[in-house]
Design an enzyme around this catalytic site. Structure first.
Site, PDB file in Angstrom:
ATOM      1  N   ARG A 224       0.866  -1.179   0.000  1.00  0.00           N
ATOM      2  CA  ARG A 224       0.000   0.000   0.000  1.00  0.00           C
ATOM      3  C   ARG A 224       0.905   1.231   0.000  1.00  0.00           C
ATOM      4  O   ARG A 224       1.990   1.212   0.587  1.00  0.00           O
ATOM      5  CB  ARG A 224      -0.909   0.035   1.233  1.00  0.00           C
ATOM      6  N   HIS A 272      -1.745   0.969  -9.780  1.00  0.00           N
ATOM      7  CA  HIS A 272      -2.318  -0.113  -8.962  1.00  0.00           C
ATOM      8  C   HIS A 272      -2.809  -1.261  -9.857  1.00  0.00           C
ATOM      9  O   HIS A 272      -3.971  -1.663  -9.780  1.00  0.00           O
ATOM     10  CB  HIS A 272      -3.471   0.440  -8.104  1.00  0.00           C
TER      11      HIS A 272
HETATM   12  P1  NDP Z   1      -1.340 -11.986   3.946  1.00  0.00           P
HETATM   13  O1  NDP Z   1      -2.208 -11.622   5.091  1.00  0.00           O
HETATM   14  O2  NDP Z   1      -1.452 -13.356   3.360  1.00  0.00           O
HETATM   15  O3  NDP Z   1       0.194 -11.775   4.337  1.00  0.00           O
HETATM   16  C1  NDP Z   1       0.647 -10.695   5.076  1.00  0.00           C
HETATM   17  C2  NDP Z   1       2.092 -10.970   5.491  1.00  0.00           C
HETATM   18  O4  NDP Z   1       2.613  -9.801   6.142  1.00  0.00           O
HETATM   19  C3  NDP Z   1       2.226 -12.117   6.470  1.00  0.00           C
HETATM   20  O5  NDP Z   1       3.387 -12.885   6.177  1.00  0.00           O
HETATM   21  C4  NDP Z   1       2.405 -11.421   7.818  1.00  0.00           C
HETATM   22  O6  NDP Z   1       3.177 -12.139   8.766  1.00  0.00           O
HETATM   23  C5  NDP Z   1       3.176 -10.180   7.386  1.00  0.00           C
HETATM   24  N1  NDP Z   1       3.018  -9.096   8.363  1.00  0.00           N
HETATM   25  C6  NDP Z   1       1.890  -8.413   8.684  1.00  0.00           C
HETATM   26  N2  NDP Z   1       2.145  -7.501   9.645  1.00  0.00           N
HETATM   27  C7  NDP Z   1       3.461  -7.623   9.933  1.00  0.00           C
HETATM   28  C8  NDP Z   1       4.338  -6.972  10.840  1.00  0.00           C
HETATM   29  N3  NDP Z   1       3.915  -6.005  11.667  1.00  0.00           N
HETATM   30  N4  NDP Z   1       5.633  -7.366  10.881  1.00  0.00           N
HETATM   31  C9  NDP Z   1       6.087  -8.344  10.062  1.00  0.00           C
HETATM   32  N5  NDP Z   1       5.313  -9.005   9.178  1.00  0.00           N
HETATM   33  C10 NDP Z   1       4.027  -8.643   9.104  1.00  0.00           C
HETATM   34  O7  NDP Z   1      -1.604 -10.876   2.825  1.00  0.00           O
HETATM   35  P2  NDP Z   1      -1.446 -11.016   1.238  1.00  0.00           P
HETATM   36  O8  NDP Z   1      -0.096 -11.549   0.956  1.00  0.00           O
HETATM   37  O9  NDP Z   1      -2.611 -11.725   0.666  1.00  0.00           O
HETATM   38  O10 NDP Z   1      -1.583  -9.463   0.796  1.00  0.00           O
HETATM   39  C11 NDP Z   1      -0.639  -8.502   1.240  1.00  0.00           C
HETATM   40  C12 NDP Z   1      -1.026  -7.125   0.753  1.00  0.00           C
HETATM   41  O11 NDP Z   1      -0.813  -6.976  -0.641  1.00  0.00           O
HETATM   42  C13 NDP Z   1      -2.502  -6.732   0.887  1.00  0.00           C
HETATM   43  O12 NDP Z   1      -2.839  -6.421   2.229  1.00  0.00           O
HETATM   44  C14 NDP Z   1      -2.590  -5.547  -0.031  1.00  0.00           C
HETATM   45  O13 NDP Z   1      -2.248  -4.369   0.671  1.00  0.00           O
HETATM   46  C15 NDP Z   1      -1.529  -5.827  -1.084  1.00  0.00           C
HETATM   47  N6  NDP Z   1      -2.119  -6.097  -2.413  1.00  0.00           N
HETATM   48  C16 NDP Z   1      -1.730  -5.328  -3.487  1.00  0.00           C
HETATM   49  C17 NDP Z   1      -2.251  -5.541  -4.749  1.00  0.00           C
HETATM   50  C18 NDP Z   1      -1.796  -4.746  -5.934  1.00  0.00           C
HETATM   51  O14 NDP Z   1      -2.390  -4.859  -7.031  1.00  0.00           O
HETATM   52  N7  NDP Z   1      -0.768  -3.924  -5.814  1.00  0.00           N
HETATM   53  C19 NDP Z   1      -3.278  -6.580  -4.987  1.00  0.00           C
HETATM   54  C20 NDP Z   1      -3.574  -7.361  -3.794  1.00  0.00           C
HETATM   55  C21 NDP Z   1      -3.023  -7.105  -2.569  1.00  0.00           C
HETATM   56  P3  NDP Z   1       2.619 -13.515   9.433  1.00  0.00           P
HETATM   57  O15 NDP Z   1       2.469 -14.490   8.290  1.00  0.00           O
HETATM   58  O16 NDP Z   1       3.698 -13.935  10.351  1.00  0.00           O
HETATM   59  O17 NDP Z   1       1.312 -13.172  10.058  1.00  0.00           O
END
Ligand code: NDP
Length: 309
Positions: A224, A272
């Site tokens: 984001r 995006h």
């Molecule tokens: P997930 O929920 O599957 O994965 C999120 C990851 O981030 C997890 O590994 C999590 O760790 C890690 N994480 C979250 N908070 C922290 C933190 N404070 N410190 C360290 N690690 C953290 O999400 P997705 O992979 O499905 O999606 C990720 C993002 O991609 C979406 O939220 C969205 O913003 C973005 N996106 C962008 C798109 C685009 O077209 N540009 C399209 C779709 C999504 P853990 O596994 O240990 O919980």
């Protein structure tokens, strides 16, 4: 059963059609004007302005139309116990990984530099850079980040990943916690952000953290826009610490007319488009979750509202 599609029309039209095709027995309204408020049980949305949710007294479920839920969770009148689900789409994950790889390879092979040379009519070769010497760090090893890391590893980049919990992915070095973040940043020639936007991750790519990257590093952000403090990023590029960035997401979309990203020679900006989810899959997941919610069964891809993703 009735579902309200509350989305911009470029998504609303195909998702409404896919819902009607997949479940002719379910009433589907595209837009609030047409809906019978007392019958709406699920709402598919991207963001929710204040006042929308309280209009639907029978609401059981809020479905995000994509993987990110930051805008939905920000709704001030989201009832405390209301389940929120998100989309998990392997096709979208692969599409985002392709986008990231395209930007990474363009940087690694200096293709932008050759494009500039071409426009100047200049034929000049530079020493090539091998992917095996370009270390990649992936912030967030969730559904998207783990696919990104897997694809980088598959073509020979050394890959590390940072997440809250260690993932033990083949060929990917794990980092967790604040110390892990510092360590990974120091060894990332390409840094990729696939984090969700939460209070803990907002603004985390700032002067302090980005300065820890090696000189000449490159940032790719598909998480984001709010993850990046953009003036800090631009300053570090202009000062020569960072080589550049590829940004698919912005705090304000589209960025304002005076935003430096429009004309910056070292920033690739895209609107995006890293990858959309399949609208048929969005429809199927929403229908399945509404049926599960009615039966009191566990939902697919339910968001941990406390964690914020
Ligand atoms: P997930 O929920 O599957 O994965 C999120 C990851 O981030 C997890 O590994 C999590 O760790 C890690 N994480 C979250 N908070 C922290 C933190 N404070 N410190 C360290 N690690 C953290 O999400 P997705 O992979 O499905 O999606 C990720 C993002 O991609 C979406 O939220 C969205 O913003 C973005 N996106 C962008 C798109 C685009 O077209 N540009 C399209 C779709 C999504 P853990 O596994 O240990 O919980």
């Amino acid at each position: 059963m009735a579902i309200l599609v509350h989305l911009p029309s470029f998504m609303a039209v195909p998702i409404t059609a896919a819902l009607r095709e997949a479940a002719p027995d379910i009433t589907v309204w595209n837009g609030r004007e047409a809906a019978v408020a007392e019958q709406v049980e699920a709402i598919i949305a991207w963001g929710l302005k204040p006042g929308v949710l309280p209009a639907y007294p029978k609401l059981r479920l809020v479905c995000a139309a994509t993987a990110g839920v930051d805008k939905l969770l920000a709704a001030p009148d989201l009832p405390p116990g209301m389940p929120v689900t998100r989309i998990v789409d392997p096709g979208q994950q692969a599409g985002i990984a392709h986008y990231v790889l395209a930007m990474a390879l363009r940087h690694t092979r200096a293709l932008g530099r050759y494009a500039e040379q071409q426009r100047r009519g200049e034929w000049k070769r530079h020493p090539g850079r091998d992917v095996s010497r370009c270390r990649v760090g992936v912030l967030g090893l969730g559904e998207i980040g783990s696919e990104v890391a897997r694809m980088f590893a598959a073509i020979g980049y050394p890959v590390s990943g940072w997440s809250r919990s260690a993932k033990h992915l083949p060929g990917v070095t794990d980092f967790t916690g604040d110390d892990g973040l510092d360590a990974m940043l120091a060894h990332s020639d390409i840094l990729v952000c696939t984090l969700p936007l939460t209070p803990r991750t907002e603004g985390m790519l700032n002067r302090q953290t980005l300065s820890r990257l090696p000189k000449g590093a490159f940032l790719i952000n598909v998480g984001r826009g709010e993850h990046v403090v953009e003036p800090d990023l631009v300053a570090l590029i202009d000062e020569g610490h960072l080589a550049g960035a590829a940004l698919d997401v912005f705090a304000k979309e589209p960025p304002s007319a005076d935003d430096p990203v429009w004309n910056h020679p070292r920033i690739e900006a895209t609107p995006h488009i890293a990858a959309d989810p399949s609208y048929e899959l969005v429809a199927r997941q929403c229908i399945e979750n509404l049926r599960r919610a009615r039966d009191g069964r566990e939902l697919l891809n339910q968001v941990d509202r406390q964690a914020g993703y």
